[in-house]
Write a protein that holds these residues in place. Structure first.
Motif, PDB file in Angstrom:
ATOM      1  N   GLU A 122       0.807  -1.231   0.000  1.00 47.53           N
ATOM      2  CA  GLU A 122       0.000   0.000   0.000  1.00 47.53           C
ATOM      3  C   GLU A 122       0.836   1.276   0.000  1.00 47.53           C
ATOM      4  N   ASP A 123       1.892   1.315   0.826  1.00 51.91           N
ATOM      5  CA  ASP A 123       2.690   2.544   0.908  1.00 51.91           C
ATOM      6  C   ASP A 123       4.043   2.415   0.209  1.00 51.91           C
ATOM      7  N   GLY A 124       4.199   1.348  -0.592  1.00 49.64           N
ATOM      8  CA  GLY A 124       5.431   1.184  -1.366  1.00 49.64           C
ATOM      9  C   GLY A 124       6.645   0.796  -0.538  1.00 49.64           C
ATOM     10  N   THR A 125       6.424   0.313   0.692  1.00 50.56           N
ATOM     11  CA  THR A 125       7.534  -0.039   1.566  1.00 50.56           C
ATOM     12  C   THR A 125       7.818  -1.536   1.511  1.00 50.56           C
ATOM     13  N   ASN A 126       8.702  -2.005   2.402  1.00 48.08           N
ATOM     14  CA  ASN A 126       9.032  -3.426   2.474  1.00 48.08           C
ATOM     15  C   ASN A 126       9.530  -3.744   3.878  1.00 48.08           C
ATOM     16  N   GLY A 127       9.889  -5.007   4.088  1.00 47.60           N
ATOM     17  CA  GLY A 127      10.371  -5.446   5.393  1.00 47.60           C
ATOM     18  C   GLY A 127      11.879  -5.591   5.454  1.00 47.60           C
ATOM     19  N   ASP A 128      12.606  -4.849   4.620  1.00 44.90           N
ATOM     20  CA  ASP A 128      14.067  -4.993   4.580  1.00 44.90           C
ATOM     21  C   ASP A 128      14.712  -4.720   5.937  1.00 44.90           C
ATOM     22  N   ILE A 129      14.206  -3.694   6.635  1.00 44.30           N
ATOM     23  CA  ILE A 129      14.748  -3.343   7.957  1.00 44.30           C
ATOM     24  C   ILE A 129      13.672  -3.489   9.021  1.00 44.30           C
ATOM     25  N   THR A 130      12.480  -2.980   8.740  1.00 38.88           N
ATOM     26  CA  THR A 130      11.343  -2.943   9.654  1.00 38.88           C
ATOM     27  C   THR A 130      11.805  -2.624  11.082  1.00 38.88           C
ATOM     28  N   CYS A 131      11.525  -3.445  12.097  1.00 42.02           N
ATOM     29  CA  CYS A 131      11.880  -3.113  13.491  1.00 42.02           C
ATOM     30  C   CYS A 131      13.353  -3.419  13.812  1.00 42.02           C
ATOM     31  N   ASP A 132      14.041  -4.066  12.883  1.00 38.72           N
ATOM     32  CA  ASP A 132      15.455  -4.427  13.051  1.00 38.72           C
ATOM     33  C   ASP A 132      15.681  -5.325  14.272  1.00 38.72           C
ATOM     34  N   THR A 133      14.746  -6.208  14.513  1.00 39.60           N
ATOM     35  CA  THR A 133      14.871  -7.135  15.645  1.00 39.60           C
ATOM     36  C   THR A 133      16.110  -8.005  15.540  1.00 39.60           C
ATOM     37  N   TYR A 134      16.570  -8.276  14.340  1.00 35.73           N
ATOM     38  CA  TYR A 134      17.782  -9.091  14.170  1.00 35.73           C
ATOM     39  C   TYR A 134      18.946  -8.489  14.952  1.00 35.73           C
ATOM     40  N   HIS A 135      19.000  -7.157  14.997  1.00 29.05           N
ATOM     41  CA  HIS A 135      20.071  -6.486  15.743  1.00 29.05           C
ATOM     42  C   HIS A 135      19.613  -5.982  17.113  1.00 29.05           C
ATOM     43  N   LYS A 136      18.310  -5.897  17.330  1.00 27.93           N
ATOM     44  CA  LYS A 136      17.788  -5.261  18.544  1.00 27.93           C
ATOM     45  C   LYS A 136      16.944  -6.211  19.400  1.00 27.93           C
ATOM     46  N   TYR A 137      17.206  -7.510  19.284  1.00 30.26           N
ATOM     47  CA  TYR A 137      16.353  -8.480  19.973  1.00 30.26           C
ATOM     48  C   TYR A 137      16.417  -8.331  21.497  1.00 30.26           C
ATOM     49  N   LEU A 138      17.556  -7.853  22.027  1.00 34.35           N
ATOM     50  CA  LEU A 138      17.651  -7.661  23.478  1.00 34.35           C
ATOM     51  C   LEU A 138      16.681  -6.583  23.959  1.00 34.35           C
ATOM     52  N   GLU A 139      16.453  -5.561  23.118  1.00 36.15           N
ATOM     53  CA  GLU A 139      15.451  -4.540  23.458  1.00 36.15           C
ATOM     54  C   GLU A 139      14.053  -5.148  23.486  1.00 36.15           C
ATOM     55  N   ASP A 140      13.789  -6.036  22.535  1.00 39.70           N
ATOM     56  CA  ASP A 140      12.473  -6.693  22.491  1.00 39.70           C
ATOM     57  C   ASP A 140      12.236  -7.494  23.766  1.00 39.70           C
ATOM     58  N   ILE A 141      13.268  -8.185  24.229  1.00 37.61           N
ATOM     59  CA  ILE A 141      13.137  -8.983  25.452  1.00 37.61           C
ATOM     60  C   ILE A 141      12.874  -8.078  26.652  1.00 37.61           C
ATOM     61  N   LYS A 142      13.555  -6.938  26.704  1.00 38.94           N
ATOM     62  CA  LYS A 142      13.316  -5.980  27.797  1.00 38.94           C
ATOM     63  C   LYS A 142      11.875  -5.477  27.774  1.00 38.94           C
ATOM     64  N   MET A 143      11.354  -5.226  26.572  1.00 36.88           N
ATOM     65  CA  MET A 143       9.967  -4.774  26.443  1.00 36.88           C
ATOM     66  C   MET A 143       9.001  -5.830  26.984  1.00 36.88           C
ATOM     67  N   LEU A 144       9.251  -7.078  26.639  1.00 35.92           N
ATOM     68  CA  LEU A 144       8.402  -8.171  27.112  1.00 35.92           C
ATOM     69  C   LEU A 144       8.474  -8.303  28.635  1.00 35.92           C
ATOM     70  N   LYS A 145       9.670  -8.130  29.172  1.00 31.85           N
ATOM     71  CA  LYS A 145       9.828  -8.223  30.627  1.00 31.85           C
ATOM     72  C   LYS A 145       9.058  -7.100  31.318  1.00 31.85           C
ATOM     73  N   ARG A 146       9.105  -5.887  30.741  1.00 29.39           N
ATOM     74  CA  ARG A 146       8.365  -4.760  31.325  1.00 29.39           C
ATOM     75  C   ARG A 146       6.861  -5.009  31.273  1.00 29.39           C
ATOM     76  N   LEU A 147       6.419  -5.723  30.245  1.00 21.58           N
ATOM     77  CA  LEU A 147       4.986  -6.053  30.131  1.00 21.58           C
ATOM     78  C   LEU A 147       4.544  -7.076  31.177  1.00 21.58           C
ATOM     79  N   LYS A 148       5.503  -7.780  31.772  1.00 20.90           N
ATOM     80  CA  LYS A 148       5.237  -8.905  32.686  1.00 20.90           C
ATOM     81  C   LYS A 148       4.716 -10.131  31.925  1.00 20.90           C
ATOM     82  N   ALA A 149       5.067 -10.214  30.637  1.00 20.71           N
ATOM     83  CA  ALA A 149       4.650 -11.368  29.835  1.00 20.71           C
ATOM     84  C   ALA A 149       5.297 -12.642  30.369  1.00 20.71           C
TER      85      ALA A 149
END
Length: 484
Positions: A41-68
């Protein structure tokens, strides 16, 4: 809810990882499709998107803050096996998921891993993909590799995410990868209206063989659970006193949820209503046989009972009436005789500050309770895990508005009201509900909508190279529910 209730968030590899061509990763059909002009729709792609490949430790911190307590994510088949050959794995891909899984467990978050969330390796697609019989053995080989690498720590597996959506959107309407449509498609190529049915058979067989293989080879040693995740709207007749509307609503549920639920959770075969109607439509087109493949007795026996739980993705509700020539264009696969749509009085998920909203997502919490009861009664009271449920905001390409929207009151109401209906189904109706995964942890590449649709508990700044994540109010709302 139960003391051991699973509280989590859900994501998918192509939507968050980025690093699409880094460290030996092969291409997937979504890499190909998102790079096709006019597909997104907006002509974009998932080449970088959230960059979890390099930032997965941030994702884990977010989940921990959620109490998941749990996190549902998917593996990228093409990152692990770039040539789809398990004897030639990508060491960097294996290392990435090992670090990710170990990081989750170190923070007391249990992984729920989806093997396939729509990103088929392009090299498999080039040899026929899901339309080829060969894919069944390839999927089993891939699953075997994943169990051997990660199954000592992963105790909750999903084989395939939303197969009927992949069949309908990817191989019927042509609006998802690989973009195959039942008529001429300028984006990809054509198919004579039977690809979605071919694919449903190979997906069922791939799931079933994988389940059987896990049970015989890994279950005793790894002691995990494995199933499939099916997406379903709830659907009601527009006029409950009109038999045609009642029939249309039931057919819609049969031809979406039942398409895969009947074979796996009931009797090994497609719903009778689908078989009868598609045969009739096929004959009307001059064909001798139905475009819906006939499953052999051996295949039915293989497929039936291949589940440890019922994985359910649910977002919205629809009204139904019989389809007409005018409404045929809105059918989600070639033979759907039901026309479904929202009640205009329902609240639409979207952007309160702009005159737009999500075209498909209307907020009807009672639909979840009704659907949970329907599944419980129809499929023998299985234990159910809600593997996705969430609320989006919509932003236009030309006028993106405030994508941050940190005070996301509508999403807060959505989470609270849907969970309340789920609790009623469990406490008052006796539905065996085991967990709830919110879609999604953070804003991501939302398939054909690109970045115009946002579901995240965390806002992601896609203009910032650091892909900064900021919690929305809904993150605190979800945490409070988990804590209490």
């Amino acid at each position: 809810f139960r003391k051991d209730f699973m509280w989590g968030a859900a994501t998918a590899s192509y939507q968050i990882e980025g690093a699409w061509d880094k460290d030996g990763k092969g291409q997937s059909i979504w890499d190909t499709y998102a790079h096709t002009e006019g597909a997104i729709e907006d002509g974009t792609n998932g080449d970088i998107t959230c960059d979890t490949y390099h930032k997965y430790l941030e994702d884990i911190k977010m989940l921990k803050r959620l109490k998941a307590t749990h996190y549902r994510f998917s593996l990228s088949w093409s990152r692990l096996l770039p040539t789809a050959d398990s004897s030639a794995p990508n060491a960097a891909g294996v290392a990435f998921y090992n670090k990710f899984i170990d990081g989750l467990l170190a923070n007391n978050i249990k992984p729920c891993v989806t093997l396939y969330h729509w990103d088929l390796p392009q090299c498999v697609q080039d040899k026929g993909g899901w339309q080829s019989e060969d894919v069944v053995e390839k999927f089993k080989e891939y699953a075997d590799f994943c169990f051997s690498q990660f199954g000592d720590r992963v105790k909750l597996w999903v084989t395939i995410n939303e197969p009927h959506v992949q069949c309908g959107f990817g191989f019927g309407m042509g609006i998802h990868a690989p973009g195959i449509k039942g008529q001429f498609s300028p984006i990809y190529h054509t198919d004579p209206m039977n690809a979605c049915y071919q694919v449903s058979r190979t997906m069922l067989l791939s799931h079933a063989h994988t389940y059987r293989m896990y049970s015989s080879k890994y279950r005793a040693k790894q002691n995990g659970l494995i199933s499939i995740t099916l997406n379903s709207d709830w659907c009601e007749p527009k006029d409950p006193s009109n038999p045609d509307h009642v029939k249309a609503a039931q057919f819609y549920i049969d031809a979406t949820l039942g398409w895969f639920a009947h074979p796996i959770f009931k009797d090994g075969d497609y719903p009778d209503s689908m078989k009868e109607h598609i045969l009739e439509m096929s004959k009307a087109q001059g064909l001798k046989n139905s475009r819906l493949p006939v499953l052999s007795e051996q295949e039915k026996n293989l497929i039936k009972g291949t589940y440890d739980f019922f994985g359910l993705n649910h977002y919205t509700t629809r009204l139904a009436e019989q389809i007409t020539d005018e409404t045929q264009a809105f059918a989600i696969h070639p033979d759907m005789p039901s026309f479904v749509y929202p009640d205009p009085s329902w609240e639409r998920a979207g952007n309160d500050r702009l005159p737009i909203g999500s075209e498909w997502l209307f907020i009807v919490p009672t639909g979840l309770r009704k659907l949970l009861n329907y599944i419980s009664k129809t499929y023998g009271d299985p234990s159910i895990i809600i593997t996705e449920n969430g609320c989006s905001t919509k932003h236009s390409v030309n006028n993106p508005g405030d994508t941050k929207q940190l005070e996301d009151e509508q999403r807060c109401r959505f989470i609270t009201s849907y969970l309340n209906e789920a609790l009623k189904a469990h406490l008052l109706d006796g539905v065996d509900l085991r967990g709830y995964f919110l879609w999604t942890l953070m804003d991501n590449f939302e398939w054909a909508a690109g970045y115009t649709e946002r579901f995240g508990l965390y806002h992601v700044d896609f203009e910032d190279p650091a892909r900064t994540r900021t919690p929305r109010k809904s993150a605190a709302t979800f945490t409070k529910i988990i804590e209490e």
